[in-house]
Design a protein around this motif. Sequence first.
Motif, PDB file in Angstrom:
ATOM      1  N   LYS A 138       0.861  -1.346  -0.373  1.00 43.18           N
ATOM      2  CA  LYS A 138       0.136  -0.012  -0.277  1.00 43.18           C
ATOM      3  C   LYS A 138       0.654   1.302  -0.431  1.00 43.18           C
ATOM      4  N   LEU A 139       1.942   1.460   0.427  1.00 41.80           N
ATOM      5  CA  LEU A 139       3.054   2.079   0.835  1.00 41.80           C
ATOM      6  C   LEU A 139       4.040   2.002  -0.046  1.00 41.80           C
ATOM      7  N   LYS A 140       4.820   3.056  -0.713  1.00 45.35           N
ATOM      8  CA  LYS A 140       6.295   2.712  -1.067  1.00 45.35           C
ATOM      9  C   LYS A 140       7.201   4.395  -0.356  1.00 45.35           C
ATOM     10  N   LEU A 141       8.293   3.694  -0.549  1.00 47.58           N
ATOM     11  CA  LEU A 141       9.000   4.704  -0.572  1.00 47.58           C
ATOM     12  C   LEU A 141       9.120   5.743  -1.843  1.00 47.58           C
ATOM     13  N   ASN A 142       9.041   7.566  -1.011  1.00 41.88           N
ATOM     14  CA  ASN A 142       9.281   8.076  -2.602  1.00 41.88           C
ATOM     15  C   ASN A 142      10.620   8.525  -2.335  1.00 41.88           C
ATOM     16  N   LYS A 143      11.221   8.965  -1.420  1.00 40.40           N
ATOM     17  CA  LYS A 143      12.065   9.521  -0.231  1.00 40.40           C
ATOM     18  C   LYS A 143      12.287   9.670   0.707  1.00 40.40           C
ATOM     19  N   ILE A 144      13.856   9.634   1.408  1.00 42.12           N
ATOM     20  CA  ILE A 144      14.332   9.979   2.280  1.00 42.12           C
ATOM     21  C   ILE A 144      14.911  10.847   2.331  1.00 42.12           C
ATOM     22  N   ASP A 145      15.658  11.835   3.355  1.00 43.39           N
ATOM     23  CA  ASP A 145      16.967  12.905   3.450  1.00 43.39           C
ATOM     24  C   ASP A 145      17.821  11.480   3.985  1.00 43.39           C
ATOM     25  N   ASN A 146      17.126  11.227   5.122  1.00 43.68           N
ATOM     26  CA  ASN A 146      18.859   9.838   5.201  1.00 43.68           C
ATOM     27  C   ASN A 146      18.251   8.629   6.080  1.00 43.68           C
ATOM     28  N   GLY A 147      18.588   7.078   5.170  1.00 43.52           N
ATOM     29  CA  GLY A 147      17.808   6.844   5.420  1.00 43.52           C
ATOM     30  C   GLY A 147      19.121   5.561   5.931  1.00 43.52           C
ATOM     31  N   GLN A 148      20.351   5.959   6.342  1.00 47.39           N
ATOM     32  CA  GLN A 148      21.729   4.926   6.546  1.00 47.39           C
ATOM     33  C   GLN A 148      20.682   4.296   7.326  1.00 47.39           C
ATOM     34  N   TYR A 149      20.244   4.847   9.199  1.00 46.47           N
ATOM     35  CA  TYR A 149      20.113   4.094  10.018  1.00 46.47           C
ATOM     36  C   TYR A 149      19.343   2.266   9.904  1.00 46.47           C
ATOM     37  N   LEU A 150      17.785   3.371   9.330  1.00 42.58           N
ATOM     38  CA  LEU A 150      16.986   2.089   8.067  1.00 42.58           C
ATOM     39  C   LEU A 150      17.490   1.014   7.770  1.00 42.58           C
ATOM     40  N   ALA A 151      18.444   1.311   6.576  1.00 43.09           N
ATOM     41  CA  ALA A 151      19.086   0.844   5.567  1.00 43.09           C
ATOM     42  C   ALA A 151      19.978  -0.177   6.315  1.00 43.09           C
ATOM     43  N   GLN A 152      20.851   0.385   7.685  1.00 44.44           N
ATOM     44  CA  GLN A 152      22.028  -0.686   7.937  1.00 44.44           C
ATOM     45  C   GLN A 152      20.608  -1.907   9.125  1.00 44.44           C
ATOM     46  N   LEU A 153      19.126  -1.112   9.427  1.00 45.48           N
ATOM     47  CA  LEU A 153      18.968  -2.455  10.137  1.00 45.48           C
ATOM     48  C   LEU A 153      18.310  -3.146   8.988  1.00 45.48           C
ATOM     49  N   SER A 154      18.177  -3.183   7.869  1.00 47.75           N
ATOM     50  CA  SER A 154      17.446  -3.899   6.935  1.00 47.75           C
ATOM     51  C   SER A 154      18.150  -4.561   6.097  1.00 47.75           C
ATOM     52  N   ARG A 155      19.268  -4.765   6.212  1.00 46.13           N
ATOM     53  CA  ARG A 155      20.624  -5.518   5.721  1.00 46.13           C
ATOM     54  C   ARG A 155      20.584  -6.461   6.582  1.00 46.13           C
ATOM     55  N   LYS A 156      20.580  -6.377   7.935  1.00 47.41           N
ATOM     56  CA  LYS A 156      20.810  -7.427   8.814  1.00 47.41           C
ATOM     57  C   LYS A 156      19.166  -8.140   8.691  1.00 47.41           C
ATOM     58  N   TRP A 157      18.248  -7.566   8.574  1.00 50.49           N
ATOM     59  CA  TRP A 157      17.332  -8.359   8.856  1.00 50.49           C
ATOM     60  C   TRP A 157      16.156  -8.797   7.647  1.00 50.49           C
ATOM     61  N   VAL A 158      17.388  -8.880   6.159  1.00 52.20           N
ATOM     62  CA  VAL A 158      17.490  -9.991   4.910  1.00 52.20           C
ATOM     63  C   VAL A 158      17.893 -11.158   5.169  1.00 52.20           C
ATOM     64  N   ASP A 159      19.411 -10.879   6.089  1.00 54.15           N
ATOM     65  CA  ASP A 159      20.455 -11.902   6.286  1.00 54.15           C
ATOM     66  C   ASP A 159      19.872 -12.931   7.589  1.00 54.15           C
ATOM     67  N   ALA A 160      18.597 -12.520   8.439  1.00 59.39           N
ATOM     68  CA  ALA A 160      18.101 -13.607   9.381  1.00 59.39           C
ATOM     69  C   ALA A 160      18.965 -13.059  10.622  1.00 59.39           C
ATOM     70  N   GLU A 161      19.986 -12.087  10.526  1.00 55.86           N
ATOM     71  CA  GLU A 161      20.626 -11.552  11.679  1.00 55.86           C
ATOM     72  C   GLU A 161      20.103 -11.350  12.961  1.00 55.86           C
ATOM     73  N   PRO A 162      21.152 -10.782  14.031  1.00 58.36           N
ATOM     74  CA  PRO A 162      20.286 -10.408  15.165  1.00 58.36           C
ATOM     75  C   PRO A 162      19.845  -8.618  15.209  1.00 58.36           C
ATOM     76  N   LEU A 163      18.742  -8.141  14.958  1.00 62.51           N
ATOM     77  CA  LEU A 163      18.622  -7.052  15.538  1.00 62.51           C
ATOM     78  C   LEU A 163      19.132  -6.601  17.337  1.00 62.51           C
ATOM     79  N   GLU A 164      20.311  -5.203  17.150  1.00 62.88           N
ATOM     80  CA  GLU A 164      20.373  -4.607  18.329  1.00 62.88           C
ATOM     81  C   GLU A 164      19.094  -3.990  18.803  1.00 62.88           C
ATOM     82  N   ARG A 165      18.425  -4.401  19.829  1.00 56.63           N
ATOM     83  CA  ARG A 165      17.007  -3.214  20.176  1.00 56.63           C
ATOM     84  C   ARG A 165      17.808  -1.965  20.938  1.00 56.63           C
TER      85      ARG A 165
END
Length: 277
Positions: free
Chosen positions: A34-61
Motif C-alpha cells: 500500500k505504501l512505497k518509498l518516495n524519498k528520504i533524506d537520511n536512510g542510513q539507520y533504516l538501511a543498516q537494520l534492513s540489511r541485517k533483517w534480510v540476512d536473518a541476523e540479530p538486531l540490536e534493541r
Amino acid sequence: MNKRCFIMGLPGAGKTTFLAALWHSINNNSVETKLKLNKIDNGQYLAQLSRKWVDAEPLERTVPSNEQKDICINLIMPAKKTFDLFLPDLSGESFQKQYERREISEELVEYIKAADAILFFIHVDGVKPLGFIPEHFATSLGNDSVQRIVREPQKHDPLQVQTIELLQFVLDIRKYEQTNIGFVFSAWDLVKQVDIQMTPEKFLFDHMNMLWQFCNSNPDILSYSLWGISAQGGKLDNRDTLLEKDFPIERIVVEDAHGNRGWDITLPLYSLMGDIE
C-alpha cells in the motif's frame, strides 16, 4: 503533507524488527504494498537494520543512547499522493521508565501531542495469565514459612496492566481527545503455532481481556485496530529455514483483526493514517 505516527512499546516489543522489515518492503518494487518509498533524506539507520533483517541476523534493541528521534520518510500511496511520515524509534526503556517512575521527558510529551496515530507493539511472548498477588510475591518454603519476593515491575506486573497505564498517560497528555491506536501483536507466528485459528481480535479478548475492556469502554476517546505481525517470520534460531525463502519479504506475516493474512507490512500504517487530504 506531514503525518506523524508515534511508535510505542515496552522493551523487546518488536518495534525495531518492524522498522527493518518495513524499510525493505517500501523499497521493494517487485512486490505490491500500500505504501512505497518516495524519498528520504537520511536512510542510513533504516538501511543498516534492513540489511541485517534480510540476512536473518540479530538486531540490536534500541537503547536510550541510540534512539532515532528524527526518522522521516516520504511515502507514496496507490493514488500517487505523497506524505511525510515521522516514525521516531524510541527505546522500550523510555516507556518502561515512564511506567515505573512516572517520569517523562518534555520531548516525549511533544511527540505524543503531535501524533496523528500511535502504533503500539505488544510481544505475544510477554502475555501471561493474570494471577493473585500472593502468587507473585510469596513463595512457600514449607512448614508454613514464606519467602517474600521484592516486586520488580517489569518482571512481575502483567503486560496488559503496564499497557493500560501507558495508554492512560497518552490519553491524559492528549487531553482525552480522540486517539487512533493500532495494536501490533508481534511474533505472531508463536501464536499460530499453538492455535492456527486464533485471530488478533480473539487473542485480545481471550488473553488480554482487561485491555479489551479498557479499549471498548472508551470509544469516545480511543479508536483502535488490531494486527498480528511476524516481521521476521520465525525465530532466528531457525535462520537456515528463514533464508530458504526466495524473497525475504515472503517471511513476513501480517494478519488483520479478523484473520485475513498477507505480507504487506505497510497495512497497519496505511490503515492508521486514514485520509491524508
